[in-house]
Scaffold this active site. Structure first.
Site, PDB file in Angstrom:
ATOM      1  N   LYS A 125      24.460  15.461 -14.352  1.00 13.75           N
ATOM      2  CA  LYS A 125      25.541  14.827 -14.091  1.00 13.75           C
ATOM      3  C   LYS A 125      25.584  13.287 -14.620  1.00 13.75           C
ATOM      4  O   LYS A 125      24.961  12.654 -14.388  1.00 13.75           O
ATOM      5  CB  LYS A 125      25.777  14.679 -12.585  1.00 13.75           C
ATOM      6  CG  LYS A 125      27.181  14.105 -12.261  1.00 13.75           C
ATOM      7  CD  LYS A 125      27.190  13.689 -10.569  1.00 13.75           C
ATOM      8  CE  LYS A 125      28.441  12.949 -10.346  1.00 13.75           C
ATOM      9  NZ  LYS A 125      28.516  12.671  -8.832  1.00 13.75           N
ATOM     10  N   ASP A 127      24.105  12.182  -3.286  1.00 11.66           N
ATOM     11  CA  ASP A 127      23.965  11.600  -4.693  1.00 11.66           C
ATOM     12  C   ASP A 127      23.018  10.403  -4.230  1.00 11.66           C
ATOM     13  O   ASP A 127      23.463   9.356  -3.788  1.00 11.66           O
ATOM     14  CB  ASP A 127      25.090  10.756  -5.262  1.00 11.66           C
ATOM     15  CG  ASP A 127      25.772  12.085  -5.955  1.00 11.66           C
ATOM     16  OD1 ASP A 127      26.020  13.503  -5.503  1.00 11.66           O
ATOM     17  OD2 ASP A 127      26.515  11.922  -7.018  1.00 11.66           O
ATOM     18  N   LYS A 157      21.192  12.816 -12.398  1.00 12.82           N
ATOM     19  CA  LYS A 157      22.203  12.043 -12.475  1.00 12.82           C
ATOM     20  C   LYS A 157      22.066  10.793 -13.641  1.00 12.82           C
ATOM     21  O   LYS A 157      21.062  10.006 -13.109  1.00 12.82           O
ATOM     22  CB  LYS A 157      23.000  11.936 -11.376  1.00 12.82           C
ATOM     23  CG  LYS A 157      24.357  10.937 -11.573  1.00 12.82           C
ATOM     24  CD  LYS A 157      25.219  10.901 -10.160  1.00 12.82           C
ATOM     25  CE  LYS A 157      26.067   9.802 -10.046  1.00 12.82           C
ATOM     26  NZ  LYS A 157      26.794   9.739  -8.757  1.00 12.82           N
TER      27      LYS A 157
END
Length: 317
Positions: A253, A154, A217
């Site tokens: 996400k 991430d 995300k």
């Protein structure tokens, strides 16, 4: 992360895909409000949605006082997120969370604790949460985490590139991070609470996908404003536009601020209505959360027994 479709290879930067895109704030807010209010699922249907939510959770600990012991406890919860009597009452086989997400130095502990389970370890990287480190150091952090066994990374984008409209710099940065990930999948954190406008959110989403991101995300969870439905809707519309233009499937996400079982159902409803059933599976949808799982387990216990348990009976770790 196991895909039955090709990984997003990215494409050359194409600013025409987003520079003329206008985001109607009021219309976006109205549509987001509909998602949260018009769908109601009850009883067995609600239980099914909540069980699916468990399967897409990136169970997360990103605290300054994280320890190997805490990570091992978190991994134990990821391996068995529901108590045996709840599984028995639901009549389902054991489930696991979608992944465990930790800081890079905690990756070896998580990999060891999850060995043989098939649960991937995700690591934040690139100077999380601010991302304000020299790019070579951020790339080395990615390589280090991957070498320790992280299957997903991430990353955090440089917000200044978005706020200044420097799309080439943003593209080059994410593309370099994608290359540093190798076979590990890249989730690009946009830190939408710092991006000021929905137009910036849409543009940053497009650039990240063009640079090869496997997921986009919302947040680090450390901003003042994290995942919201209008921002999420804007990002989901961007990945739908990218899919329609390129044929590539990219995941989404939301992270930060999702704490209740109701939140889990609302965000799954967003994916079902905007993208369809394939985006309810962990290879295309994740929820970044720490406390959410406890409330889901509590609601499922009520479904099975008719009683609410005390929150401490469903501790995350």
């Amino acid at each position: 992360m196991s895909h039955d479709f090709p990984r997003n290879p990215g494409q050359p930067l194409d600013t025409s895909a987003f520079e003329r895109q206008q985001i109607n704030l009021r219309a976006t807010e109205r549509r987001a409000a509909q998602i949260a209010t018009r769908r109601s699922v009850k009883k067995n249907y609600q239980a099914a949605w909540l069980v699916n939510a468990i399967k897409v959770i990136d169970l997360t600990t990103l605290a300054g006082d994280d320890t190997a012991a805490r990570v091992r406890r978190l991994c134990a919860k990821a391996r068995q997120p529901l108590a045996p009597h709840i599984l028995q009452g639901l009549g389902i086989a054991p489930v696991t969370t979608g992944a465990v997400c930790v800081y890079p130095t905690m990756v070896p502990h998580a990999v060891d604790a999850l060995a043989g389970t098939g649960i991937p370890v995700a690591s934040v990287a690139t100077g999380f949460p601010a991302g304000l480190m020299p790019l070579p150091l951020r790339l080395e952090e990615i390589r280090w985490a991957v070498a320790q066994g992280a299957a997903e990374i991430d990353i955090v984008i440089t917000r200044e590139h978005v706020l200044g409209g420097n799309w080439q710099a943003l593209y080059d940065e994410v593309a370099a991070m994608r290359a540093a990930c190798g076979n590990a999948h890249l989730k690009a954190i946009l830190a939408t609470g710092d991006l000021q406008t929905l137009s910036n959110v849409y543009a940053a989403s497009m650039v990240a996908m063009q640079a090869g991101a496997d997921f986009i995300k919302t947040s680090t969870g450390k901003e003042g404003v994290n995942a919201t439905l209008p921002v999420s809707l804007t990002m989901v519309r961007a990945l739908r536009d990218y899919r329609d233009a390129t044929g590539q499937m990219v995941g989404f996400k939301p992270a930060g601020g999702l704490k209740t079982a109701k939140d889990a159902i609302v965000w799954q409803s967003l994916m079902k209505e905007e993208m369809g059933a394939p985006w309810l599976a962990p290879d295309l949808f994740r929820i970044g959360a720490s406390s959410l799982l406890g409330d889901i387990e509590r609601q499922l216990e009520h479904h099975v027994t008719g009683r609410y348990a005390a929150a401490h009976r469903h501790a995350v770790a």
